[in-house]
Design a protein around this motif. Sequence first.
Motif, short mmCIF file in Angstrom:
data_model
loop_
_atom_site.label_atom_id
_atom_site.label_comp_id
_atom_site.label_asym_id
_atom_site.label_seq_id
_atom_site.Cartn_x
_atom_site.Cartn_y
_atom_site.Cartn_z
N SER A 1 -0.89 -6.38 -3.68
CA SER A 1 0.22 -6.25 -2.72
C SER A 1 0.50 -7.54 -1.97
CB SER A 1 -0.04 -5.08 -1.76
OG SER A 1 -1.26 -5.26 -1.09
N GLU B 1 1.45 11.97 2.20
CA GLU B 1 2.20 10.77 1.86
C GLU B 1 3.64 11.13 1.50
OE1 GLU B 1 1.32 7.62 2.10
OE2 GLU B 1 -0.70 8.12 2.76
N MET C 1 0.84 -1.20 0.00
CA MET C 1 0.00 0.00 0.00
C MET C 1 0.87 1.24 0.00
SD MET C 1 -2.82 1.01 2.77
CE MET C 1 -4.08 2.22 2.41
N SER C 2 1.33 1.52 -1.18
CA SER C 2 2.33 2.56 -1.32
C SER C 2 1.69 3.93 -1.50
CB SER C 2 3.22 2.24 -2.52
OG SER C 2 4.16 3.27 -2.71
N GLY C 3 2.32 4.93 -0.92
CA GLY C 3 1.88 6.30 -1.17
C GLY C 3 2.25 6.75 -2.57
N THR D 1 1.99 -0.50 -7.68
CA THR D 1 0.63 -0.49 -8.23
C THR D 1 0.15 -1.92 -8.43
OG1 THR D 1 1.48 -0.51 -10.48
CG2 THR D 1 1.19 1.65 -9.48
N ARG E 1 0.71 10.31 -3.99
CA ARG E 1 -0.73 10.61 -3.90
C ARG E 1 -1.04 12.01 -3.39
NH1 ARG E 1 -3.33 5.46 -4.43
NH2 ARG E 1 -1.64 3.97 -4.43
N MET F 1 2.03 6.67 -6.47
CA MET F 1 0.92 6.39 -7.35
C MET F 1 1.37 5.76 -8.65
SD MET F 1 -2.16 9.04 -7.76
CE MET F 1 -1.11 10.29 -8.48
N ARG F 2 2.46 6.26 -9.17
CA ARG F 2 2.93 5.71 -10.45
C ARG F 2 4.30 6.25 -10.80
NH1 ARG F 2 -1.27 8.78 -12.22
NH2 ARG F 2 -0.77 10.91 -12.86
N LYS G 1 5.15 9.86 -9.05
CA LYS G 1 4.11 10.75 -8.52
C LYS G 1 3.52 10.15 -7.25
CE LYS G 1 0.27 13.70 -9.99
NZ LYS G 1 -0.65 14.05 -11.08
#
Lengths: 304, 304, 304, 304
Positions: free
Chosen positions: D272, D75, D1-3, D193, D71, D5-6, D69
């Motif tokens: 995840s 974060e 659960m990563s902060g 992701t 979130r 995004m991409r 990037k």
Amino acid sequence: MSGIMRIGRLELRVMDLEESVNYYTDIIGLEETGRDGDRVYLKAWDEYDHHSIILQKSDSAGMDHMGFKVRDIYELEKLEHRIEQFGCKLTRIPYGTRLAEGQAVRFEIPTGHQMELYTEIEQVGTGTGIINPHPWPDGLRGIAPHRLDHTLLTGDDIEAVTRFFTEVLDFHQTEKIVTVDGEVMIGSFLSATNKAHDVAFVKGPDAKFHHAGFYVDNWYEVLKAADILTKNEVPVEVTPTRHGVTRGQTVYFFDPSGNRNEAFASGYVSYSDFPTITWTEDKIGTGIFYHRRELVESFSKALT
Amino acid sequence: MSGIMRIGRLELRVMDLEESVNYYTDIIGLEETGRDGDRVYLKAWDEYDHHSIILQKSDSAGMDHMGFKVRDIYELEKLEHRIEQFGCKLTRIPYGTRLAEGQAVRFEIPTGHQMELYTEIEQVGTGTGIINPHPWPDGLRGIAPHRLDHTLLTGDDIEAVTRFFTEVLDFHQTEKIVTVDGEVMIGSFLSATNKAHDVAFVKGPDAKFHHAGFYVDNWYEVLKAADILTKNEVPVEVTPTRHGVTRGQTVYFFDPSGNRNEAFASGYVSYSDFPTITWTEDKIGTGIFYHRRELVESFSKALT
Amino acid sequence: MSGIMRIGRLELRVMDLEESVNYYTDIIGLEETGRDGDRVYLKAWDEYDHHSIILQKSDSAGMDHMGFKVRDIYELEKLEHRIEQFGCKLTRIPYGTRLAEGQAVRFEIPTGHQMELYTEIEQVGTGTGIINPHPWPDGLRGIAPHRLDHTLLTGDDIEAVTRFFTEVLDFHQTEKIVTVDGEVMIGSFLSATNKAHDVAFVKGPDAKFHHAGFYVDNWYEVLKAADILTKNEVPVEVTPTRHGVTRGQTVYFFDPSGNRNEAFASGYVSYSDFPTITWTEDKIGTGIFYHRRELVESFSKALT
Amino acid sequence: MSGIMRIGRLELRVMDLEESVNYYTDIIGLEETGRDGDRVYLKAWDEYDHHSIILQKSDSAGMDHMGFKVRDIYELEKLEHRIEQFGCKLTRIPYGTRLAEGQAVRFEIPTGHQMELYTEIEQVGTGTGIINPHPWPDGLRGIAPHRLDHTLLTGDDIEAVTRFFTEVLDFHQTEKIVTVDGEVMIGSFLSATNKAHDVAFVKGPDAKFHHAGFYVDNWYEVLKAADILTKNEVPVEVTPTRHGVTRGQTVYFFDPSGNRNEAFASGYVSYSDFPTITWTEDKIGTGIFYHRRELVESFSKALT
């Protein structure tokens, strides 16, 4: 407008018959339709004749002969006459020589390969039948090609064998590879049908077999074929790519005896007035392997 | 073994010529190769003859004629003789009647459609050329089919028109649809080539045009075609699906005059000994639209 | 940034359990992983949890509940708190209620559907394993989807359920359908992941199930799915097409109890900052069925 | 659960800026969205941020930095703290440093590469818009990928960089390559992701760039990409094939400065809790090039 209807069969020499049968049925996905001493007969699911591949137990790999089905006996007689006029000696293969076949005439083409013409072979029907058929049968195994599509052979005199196929057998030449000066033809792709090729020849030792091409429907089927080859540890020579010649999509690999096979998809439709495409030798890499743009060394060396 | 080489052209009647030209060039992606009074000549990028579609300005939609290219004048003479023996009256279409064409013979087939046979048409070459060609040209627009593939027509006497094409013109019948009792043929799929069909007939009013099929390479191209149709708000009649008949993949849509078009992919290879497939009328839905399994009402009604 | 990891399971009510198991294993191609009284547990070959579909024998069709797997118990506790704050009553589903599952919390969402959150479920591994895996396992049957992909449900208050999923559960809304005046939301597509949707809602009766979507790799797999459905006479509602919403490719069909299933391919990747796409109701036909451009009547009526 | 995004952007060093822009716009098919001194900014049609590729005129090829990037700023702050705790020194990249960007934090990861995290970048929207969008825009050029998908880098300490991405940045490791004795990790595939990877590392010299992967929709798009590369005489390193790792389909090629690019399709969805797949070094050939089953020599040598 050829009296020849299609490439009907290849008789391939294999060294370990059972291993070869397993390969052609489980990996390629052909169906065994008969056995007869040292021969095993196979067909693809979408073919209706009794067999298109004959495996012959032998001490060495290679092609015993390629057979073309002729429309009827009148066409066959006409072709026989012209073949003899060209200077080839005809041999009669009597009924009963091989399973499910009628008689055939056999002769040697200018590149030293044995070729047969015939009109009769037992029909066993396709996997889908002819009454309200589904588009594909249940229970397909392996690569599951639709049919034997073509063969590629090597020989010294590409000009002569091209004349033989175009002038005697009424094939049309769809593509040719020539030296850069245009003097010598070193590759010739020939069709008796609307396919991009039924048989092809490239410069090399006489009487040698390069590959048998099996038709699959599309580029995803080429991927599936390549996946199956890796899953089964079958030697792959050329991974999925496009041909410049024929535009077809392809993967090349070897049977347990070292005979090269191809899963081939797409390729254009050719008509008998198709303007012959010319590849110059400096572009032969692109012509054969459109993305790699150069030949693979083994491709001209591994012959059976 | 037909002397006929291919379906060479369709002359379609359209009502608004400019709107139609825009549609056939921008949406279908054909190339305009000439204009001549009320006619516009078009070809697909992979065709080498001057045109395969002629748009004729008219008060009503429909097909003026379909033309088949014959291998040579000897075959044409032979066919002319047999056509007259069958009872059709031949008309000569003199050189110069239409752009880039030689002379042709014209006659009415048993379903009342006008058909022409010819050997001469100017060649302009494909979009890729014949020297070390790339597999596809730059600058393709729209659906960009490879070629005109086939046409489907309606008529009352399917038996008679089938006899005409098989006995007189040497087509082979790849598939037929018959009433459940087997008594009456209501659909007939006919091929002069190794394609699944070059022309087909279904029971309906005489002299009517059902659709022109354009060949695209694969199922993804059918999706692209359908996407393009929606993006351009072209009326789509049948969304992407598979045919039972021919196994081909398809999408149907209409040109601005209401002439039905098809983007068609895949389908089997047929040889002249192909065992004719029979569909019984109770399965006609599955035969035509394999996934829907029933006919679309408009499919038998919207004729031009 | 949702604590929810994925749509983990759907429990579907079916009327004839054995017929349903045959359908989900032979036609869809799921694997049966366990039985427990009136429940049968199934998973797709590419899933590693013990099951993603539970078939529950019942007198009527429909969805018993949908379950979402949460990353860990801390996230679950956080979500529980927020769900209760939103006003939903939580029920504990104790360990041992169903096979291979740990405990879960259950609650009713604003559209009247039962939803569960959980962190524990036995892992049984995918069909390809985790050591030097092949890309796909041998012995696949039927449509053979990779996984359960999403579900679509109906309900009256699309705004409320959207708020619940976005504000309470941290989903992002990828697309919405609104009335032409922009006043009322009638469709909402919601994702807790980078998929185009994990769950979606369209205006309709509360507590009803529209469909379960199973993921297949590509457009050819959608064709294969549709072929398999016709071969097995499974009712197909919508033949292969593209969605405007999600851009995915699709075919819709029904299980033996009338629960709608979908084989779904492609669709974009969404990130949590994905700008929500808006469809206006006048374009809903194009949004749902991009090629047909209008809804199918049954699509909004056949609910279970 | 990563902060995170991409993967939002890669800044690549190129030697001839105009030639490179032509390549990235005409062959890859990106859109130029801005220029700023020696930098040109580009995006793929399906991306909504202002740019995902920055070309920086330089004396040598390679990657200036990769940017992810995040979130939101909360974060980002959390990540900054953890990055510093891990021992990396953070640099502030002030607003205005590059076009259309907000500020960023920059640091060196254990393999010596420069990485940036940011939350702000101007949005310019996708090629299809967000109101009743069509699935793809008109006027696409070249390979036309949907987006920047991932990058592969080399470094000495794969264990350390893996720890950094999993423990500090909350990526999950989808696959790893280990020596046969299991002692040393020599390849690591990491995802923030649900994609199969966002960034990957293989054993090699520190601070080097292996390739940038661009996402295309399917195997036919990989073929189209390869065709376009040959048509434009772009050096292709690896012709179309499947990866064992990620199962994706791929073609590798080089930009005019020698930076490797990939057109990548398919690949699984990862969550995840995805059980990390292990490849043993003896199978690395199959893992990287599933059909060839051995590495290409240049693949580990050509680094920028």
